[in-house]
Scaffold this active site. Structure first.
Site, mmCIF file in Angstrom:
data_model
loop_
_atom_site.group_PDB
_atom_site.id
_atom_site.type_symbol
_atom_site.label_atom_id
_atom_site.label_comp_id
_atom_site.label_asym_id
_atom_site.label_seq_id
_atom_site.Cartn_x
_atom_site.Cartn_y
_atom_site.Cartn_z
ATOM 1 N N CYS A 97 86.743 -35.289 -18.298
ATOM 2 C CA CYS A 97 85.596 -35.568 -17.439
ATOM 3 C C CYS A 97 85.464 -34.471 -16.371
ATOM 4 O O CYS A 97 86.399 -34.228 -15.610
ATOM 5 C CB CYS A 97 85.752 -36.939 -16.787
ATOM 6 S SG CYS A 97 84.537 -37.265 -15.497
ATOM 7 N N HIS A 113 80.276 -39.992 -14.842
ATOM 8 C CA HIS A 113 81.234 -40.306 -13.775
ATOM 9 C C HIS A 113 80.338 -40.570 -12.576
ATOM 10 O O HIS A 113 79.533 -39.700 -12.204
ATOM 11 C CB HIS A 113 82.164 -39.099 -13.556
ATOM 12 C CG HIS A 113 83.142 -39.255 -12.442
ATOM 13 N ND1 HIS A 113 84.492 -38.977 -12.578
ATOM 14 C CD2 HIS A 113 82.982 -39.609 -11.145
ATOM 15 C CE1 HIS A 113 85.110 -39.164 -11.423
ATOM 16 N NE2 HIS A 113 84.205 -39.549 -10.527
ATOM 17 N N HIS A 144 78.037 -40.791 -9.592
ATOM 18 C CA HIS A 144 77.668 -39.916 -8.488
ATOM 19 C C HIS A 144 76.244 -40.219 -8.087
ATOM 20 O O HIS A 144 75.465 -40.760 -8.868
ATOM 21 C CB HIS A 144 77.809 -38.435 -8.886
ATOM 22 C CG HIS A 144 76.928 -38.021 -10.017
ATOM 23 N ND1 HIS A 144 77.171 -38.380 -11.329
ATOM 24 C CD2 HIS A 144 75.792 -37.281 -10.043
ATOM 25 C CE1 HIS A 144 76.232 -37.877 -12.096
ATOM 26 N NE2 HIS A 144 75.365 -37.209 -11.344
#
Ligand SMILES: [Zn+2]
Length: 137
Positions: free
Chosen positions: A4, A97, A99
């Site tokens: 990631c 991921h 954000h």
């Protein structure tokens, strides 16, 4: 999540221009810079999206976002600021991921979000609200 990209940024394996860091969040300059001062605020622990954040992460992310937003306002004097956060491909998420984007805004800066309102009748709103309330108990 070794593959990631944001986990690798958090682990300092990939360089980033960091503007803020605390126990749960890392804020850094977006490589694309829609406008100068465009910052990403990410959860440090891997969570794919908003649904995966625990309460501590959720609170920390928005606390950091407000703090960094004030710094963006003071440093870049934008006419406005948009907060953008996408969950899932259909919403435009490209890095899986969690954000959010803090995007300084100016009149006619080329950033557009279409907002196709449907204006359903009140009964439809009440049905939808009841559906959600049942899941929030
Ligand atoms: Zn990650």
């Amino acid at each position: 999540m070794a593959e990631c990209v944001f986990c690798r940024i958090v682990a300092k394996q990939i360089p980033a221009s960091v503007v803020h860091e605390d126990e749960h969040t890392l804020a850094f300059m977006d490589l694309g810079q829609v406008n100068p001062g465009h910052v990403l605020v990410a959860a440090k622990a891997h969570a794919e999206n908003l649904y995966a954040l625990d309460d501590t992460q959720a609170a920390a992310v928005f606390r950091a976002a407000a703090k960094v937003a004030r710094a963006v306002r003071d440093a870049f004097s934008p006419e406005g600021l948009s907060v953008y956060q996408a969950n899932g491909k259909a919403a435009g998420q490209t890095v899986f991921h969690f954000h959010l984007h803090l995007v300084p805004r100016h009149d006619n800066d080329g950033m557009n979000l279409t907002w196709p309102v449907k204006n359903p009748p009140r009964e439809r709103l009440e049905e939808a609200a009841a559906k959600l309330r049942a899941r929030l108990r």
